[in-house]
Design an enzyme around this catalytic site. Structure first.
Site, PDB file in Angstrom:
ATOM      1  N   THR A 110      -2.492   0.250  -5.454  1.00 46.39           N
ATOM      2  CA  THR A 110      -3.680  -1.143  -5.417  1.00 46.39           C
ATOM      3  C   THR A 110      -5.156   0.185  -5.960  1.00 46.39           C
ATOM      4  O   THR A 110      -5.686   1.093  -5.104  1.00 46.39           O
ATOM      5  CB  THR A 110      -4.561  -2.142  -4.798  1.00 46.39           C
ATOM      6  N   ASN A 112      -8.752  -0.789  -5.645  1.00 43.48           N
ATOM      7  CA  ASN A 112      -9.728  -1.564  -5.014  1.00 43.48           C
ATOM      8  C   ASN A 112     -11.107  -1.455  -5.411  1.00 43.48           C
ATOM      9  O   ASN A 112     -11.966  -0.660  -5.517  1.00 43.48           O
ATOM     10  CB  ASN A 112      -9.868  -1.467  -3.252  1.00 43.48           C
ATOM     11  N   GLU A 158      -8.170  -6.040  -4.642  1.00 43.30           N
ATOM     12  CA  GLU A 158      -7.443  -4.957  -4.642  1.00 43.30           C
ATOM     13  C   GLU A 158      -6.015  -5.732  -6.005  1.00 43.30           C
ATOM     14  O   GLU A 158      -5.684  -6.143  -6.048  1.00 43.30           O
ATOM     15  CB  GLU A 158      -6.211  -4.996  -3.848  1.00 43.30           C
TER      16      GLU A 158
END
Length: 225
Positions: A110, A112, A158
């Site tokens: 991910t 973020n 995220e």
């Protein structure tokens, strides 16, 4: 705490030199919001300026106002938000270092972004997204929440970006929120969470495929300045 008439005399007339004033239908100002539309119109007649009132504007029965837009964002109703904004609701920022769970533990790396509770935070949960990085657009899924499966305490945003494998720490990205998929949920562990993310990804890809033309339009620079 400035009295309404003092504001008219000292700010509108003396400082600005107002001649024509345009206000919204529900505008009010001054101490205890004493300066309403009727008051302004009376002041205008007495002191030589005109007052024009913009009437409420509705889109499919929804009042087009910042208050209504904030309400819809908080409910995760992104399709309705788009109708009032004329574009998708967007969050943006520099990619931050996270807990490093997305890729190694869950199989879904991910990007973020920091997000604060005092910001206009969308409803907590998972969204279909369009990620804009370096002038290119990518599909994705975004989770906004506290990571209850891992007893998280800090709000985070995220995003798993589809078909993407670049190091973008410290780089700016923009994220259009297209559709709310599900609310935030605490899972029994990493395995159950990873399985759910897989389902989210499948559903998000379908949404993106079904709305391909609209998604491409939303990626145009004029909507992402």
């Amino acid at each position: 705490n400035t009295p309404a008439e003092t504001f008219v005399d000292q700010v509108l007339r003396k400082t600005i030199g107002v001649q024509d004033l345009v206000v919204g239908y529900d505008y009010a100002f001054g101490k205890s919001r004493q300066g309403d539309i009727s008051f302004l119109q009376e002041q205008g007649k007495a002191k030589g300026f005109t007052v024009s009132v913009v009437e409420p504007y509705y889109v499919e029965g929804m009042l087009a106002s910042s208050t209504k837009i904030r309400e819809l964002v908080g409910l995760g109703k992104m399709a309705d938000v788009k109708k009032l904004l004329g574009r998708y609701y967007q969050i943006r920022g520099e990619v931050k270092m996270g807990q490093q769970r997305g890729g190694p533990l869950l199989g879904f790396p991910t990007a973020n972004l920091a997000i604060a509770e005092e910001d206009l935070c969308p409803r907590l949960g998972v969204y279909v997204t369009q990620v804009i990085y370096d002038g290119k657009c990518y599909g994705g899924v975004l989770n906004i929440g506290y990571n209850p499966t891992f007893a998280g305490q800090k709000l985070s945003a995220e995003t798993h970006i589809f078909d993407f494998n670049q190091d973008i720490y410290g780089k700016p990205i923009k994220i259009n929120l297209l559709r709310f998929l599900r609310g935030e949920k605490k899972f029994s562990g990493a395995g159950e969470l990873a399985a759910q993310i897989g389902q989210d990804v499948t559903e998000a890809r379908k949404v993106l495929a079904d709305a391909q033309q609209e998604i491409l339009l939303a990626c145009e620079e004029k909507y992402n300045r």
